[in-house]
Write a protein that holds these residues in place. Structure first.
Motif, PDB file in Angstrom:
ATOM      1  N   PRO A  86       6.854  -0.204  -4.362  1.00 53.13           N
ATOM      2  CA  PRO A  86       7.716   0.976  -4.542  1.00 53.13           C
ATOM      3  C   PRO A  86       7.029   2.228  -3.976  1.00 53.13           C
ATOM      4  CG  PRO A  86       7.132  -0.020  -6.668  1.00 53.13           C
ATOM      5  CD  PRO A  86       6.482  -0.822  -5.602  1.00 53.13           C
ATOM      6  N   LEU A  87       7.802   3.269  -3.745  1.00 53.94           N
ATOM      7  CA  LEU A  87       7.304   4.478  -3.093  1.00 53.94           C
ATOM      8  C   LEU A  87       6.117   5.091  -3.834  1.00 53.94           C
ATOM      9  CD1 LEU A  87       7.543   6.491  -0.813  1.00 53.94           C
ATOM     10  CD2 LEU A  87       9.169   7.775  -2.205  1.00 53.94           C
ATOM     11  N   TYR A  88       6.196   5.221  -5.165  1.00 53.04           N
ATOM     12  CA  TYR A  88       5.081   5.833  -5.902  1.00 53.04           C
ATOM     13  C   TYR A  88       3.811   4.998  -5.747  1.00 53.04           C
ATOM     14  CZ  TYR A  88       5.528   2.369  -9.630  1.00 53.04           C
ATOM     15  OH  TYR A  88       5.550   1.200 -10.331  1.00 53.04           O
ATOM     16  N   ALA A  89       3.936   3.672  -5.702  1.00 49.68           N
ATOM     17  CA  ALA A  89       2.773   2.802  -5.528  1.00 49.68           C
ATOM     18  C   ALA A  89       2.217   2.921  -4.111  1.00 49.68           C
ATOM     19  CB  ALA A  89       3.140   1.362  -5.840  1.00 49.68           C
ATOM     20  N   LYS A  90       3.097   3.131  -3.132  1.00 46.63           N
ATOM     21  CA  LYS A  90       2.639   3.317  -1.753  1.00 46.63           C
ATOM     22  C   LYS A  90       1.818   4.591  -1.621  1.00 46.63           C
ATOM     23  CE  LYS A  90       6.190   0.861   0.817  1.00 46.63           C
ATOM     24  NZ  LYS A  90       7.241   0.962   1.829  1.00 46.63           N
ATOM     25  N   VAL A  91       2.248   5.656  -2.290  1.00 43.46           N
ATOM     26  CA  VAL A  91       1.514   6.930  -2.229  1.00 43.46           C
ATOM     27  C   VAL A  91       0.137   6.760  -2.863  1.00 43.46           C
ATOM     28  CG1 VAL A  91       1.483   9.314  -3.064  1.00 43.46           C
ATOM     29  CG2 VAL A  91       3.600   8.336  -2.160  1.00 43.46           C
ATOM     30  N   ILE A  92       0.084   6.132  -4.017  1.00 38.65           N
ATOM     31  CA  ILE A  92      -1.201   5.886  -4.684  1.00 38.65           C
ATOM     32  C   ILE A  92      -2.082   4.995  -3.813  1.00 38.65           C
ATOM     33  CG2 ILE A  92      -2.285   4.783  -6.682  1.00 38.65           C
ATOM     34  CD1 ILE A  92       0.193   5.697  -8.305  1.00 38.65           C
ATOM     35  N   ALA A  93      -1.490   3.937  -3.247  1.00 42.68           N
ATOM     36  CA  ALA A  93      -2.251   3.018  -2.385  1.00 42.68           C
ATOM     37  C   ALA A  93      -2.794   3.751  -1.163  1.00 42.68           C
ATOM     38  CB  ALA A  93      -1.377   1.846  -1.970  1.00 42.68           C
ATOM     39  N   LEU A  94      -2.016   4.650  -0.591  1.00 41.34           N
ATOM     40  CA  LEU A  94      -2.471   5.403   0.576  1.00 41.34           C
ATOM     41  C   LEU A  94      -3.661   6.297   0.227  1.00 41.34           C
ATOM     42  CD1 LEU A  94      -1.883   5.768   3.531  1.00 41.34           C
ATOM     43  CD2 LEU A  94      -0.313   7.593   2.948  1.00 41.34           C
ATOM     44  N   THR A 114      -2.207  -4.037   3.887  1.00 39.77           N
ATOM     45  CA  THR A 114      -1.255  -5.131   4.091  1.00 39.77           C
ATOM     46  C   THR A 114      -0.176  -5.147   3.014  1.00 39.77           C
ATOM     47  OG1 THR A 114      -2.561  -6.761   2.852  1.00 39.77           O
ATOM     48  CG2 THR A 114      -2.963  -6.598   5.229  1.00 39.77           C
ATOM     49  N   ARG A 115      -0.400  -4.448   1.920  1.00 36.09           N
ATOM     50  CA  ARG A 115       0.617  -4.358   0.866  1.00 36.09           C
ATOM     51  C   ARG A 115       1.621  -3.239   1.096  1.00 36.09           C
ATOM     52  NH1 ARG A 115       0.871  -7.176  -3.875  1.00 36.09           N
ATOM     53  NH2 ARG A 115       2.798  -6.026  -3.680  1.00 36.09           N
ATOM     54  N   ILE A 116       1.290  -2.279   1.963  1.00 32.59           N
ATOM     55  CA  ILE A 116       2.221  -1.164   2.176  1.00 32.59           C
ATOM     56  C   ILE A 116       2.794  -1.120   3.587  1.00 32.59           C
ATOM     57  CG2 ILE A 116       1.163   0.239   0.381  1.00 32.59           C
ATOM     58  CD1 ILE A 116      -0.126   1.933   2.541  1.00 32.59           C
ATOM     59  N   SER A 117       2.223  -1.866   4.519  1.00 30.53           N
ATOM     60  CA  SER A 117       2.694  -1.829   5.895  1.00 30.53           C
ATOM     61  C   SER A 117       3.088  -3.225   6.369  1.00 30.53           C
ATOM     62  CB  SER A 117       1.605  -1.269   6.808  1.00 30.53           C
ATOM     63  OG  SER A 117       1.935  -1.451   8.161  1.00 30.53           O
ATOM     64  N   ARG A 118       4.326  -3.351   6.794  1.00 32.96           N
ATOM     65  CA  ARG A 118       4.819  -4.638   7.317  1.00 32.96           C
ATOM     66  C   ARG A 118       4.056  -5.020   8.588  1.00 32.96           C
ATOM     67  NH1 ARG A 118       9.576  -6.967   5.721  1.00 32.96           N
ATOM     68  NH2 ARG A 118      10.258  -5.055   4.699  1.00 32.96           N
ATOM     69  N   LYS A 170       5.766 -14.230   2.208  1.00 29.96           N
ATOM     70  CA  LYS A 170       6.757 -13.225   2.566  1.00 29.96           C
ATOM     71  C   LYS A 170       6.228 -11.838   2.191  1.00 29.96           C
ATOM     72  CE  LYS A 170      11.415 -11.852   1.470  1.00 29.96           C
ATOM     73  NZ  LYS A 170      12.271 -11.762   0.310  1.00 29.96           N
ATOM     74  N   PHE A 171       6.474 -10.864   3.044  1.00 34.01           N
ATOM     75  CA  PHE A 171       6.053  -9.488   2.771  1.00 34.01           C
ATOM     76  C   PHE A 171       6.930  -8.908   1.677  1.00 34.01           C
ATOM     77  CE2 PHE A 171       6.486  -4.888   3.571  1.00 34.01           C
ATOM     78  CZ  PHE A 171       5.165  -4.523   3.422  1.00 34.01           C
ATOM     79  N   SER A 172       6.301  -8.393   0.640  1.00 35.08           N
ATOM     80  CA  SER A 172       7.050  -7.731  -0.438  1.00 35.08           C
ATOM     81  C   SER A 172       6.510  -6.311  -0.581  1.00 35.08           C
ATOM     82  CB  SER A 172       6.912  -8.499  -1.749  1.00 35.08           C
ATOM     83  OG  SER A 172       5.565  -8.641  -2.091  1.00 35.08           O
ATOM     84  N   PRO A 173       7.274  -5.317  -0.138  1.00 40.51           N
ATOM     85  CA  PRO A 173       6.789  -3.937  -0.157  1.00 40.51           C
ATOM     86  C   PRO A 173       6.656  -3.393  -1.577  1.00 40.51           C
ATOM     87  CG  PRO A 173       9.077  -3.995   0.517  1.00 40.51           C
ATOM     88  CD  PRO A 173       8.627  -5.425   0.387  1.00 40.51           C
TER      89      PRO A 173
END
Length: 117
Positions: free
Chosen positions: A12-20, A53-57, A7-10
Motif C-alpha cells: 500500500p502507498l503508506y508502506a511504500k513511503v516508509i519502505a522508500l 523489490t517489494r515496491i517496484s515492479r 507473483k509481484f504483490s505491491p
C-alpha cells in the motif's frame, strides 16, 4: 535448480513511503560501510535492493531475472515461516557475523599498514 518466480504483490502507498525512507537509509549506511570496513556495507545494500523489490515492479522483475539474486530472494522468503523471535535471533546473528568479519578485515588492513613501516 529452477526456482519459481512468485507473483509481484505491491505494498500500500503508506508502506511504500516508509519502505522508500528505509531504503534511503540502507543505501546511505551501505555506502558508508563500503568505505568503513567495520560496517557491513554489502549487507545493507542487499537489504535495500530486497526492499526495493517489494515496491517496484521493475526491480522485482530484474531481481528475479538474475539466478543468484533469485536464489537469495527464495531463501529470504523461506524464512517467512519463522516466528518473530526466531527472525530476530537470525537477523542478530547474521549482523554479528557481518560486523565480526568487518572488524577482522579492518584489523588485518591496519596490521598490514603497520608492517609496511
Amino acid at each position: 535448480m529452477h526456482l519459481p518466480t512468485p507473483k509481484f504483490s505491491p505494498l500500500p502507498l503508506y508502506a511504500k513511503v516508509i519502505a522508500l525512507i528505509v531504503i534511503i537509509g540502507f543505501v546511505t549506511i551501505g555506502i558508508i560501510g563500503l568505505i568503513l570496513p567495520i560496517i557491513p556495507g554489502l549487507l545493507f545494500l542487499f537489504l535495500a535492493v530486497l526492499l526495493l523489490t517489494r515496491i517496484s515492479r521493475r526491480a522485482f522483475a530484474y531481481a528475479h531475472s538474475k539466478p543468484w539474486f533469485r536464489k537469495q530472494l527464495y531463501t529470504w522468503r523461506a524464512s517467512a515461516g519463522l516466528s518473530w523471535g526466531q527472525r530476530a535471533r537470525l537477523s542478530f546473528w547474521v549482523a554479528v557475523k557481518a560486523v565480526v568479519q568487518g572488524v577482522g578485515t579492518g584489523a588485518s588492513a591496519v596490521y598490514r599498514g603497520f608492517r609496511r613501516r
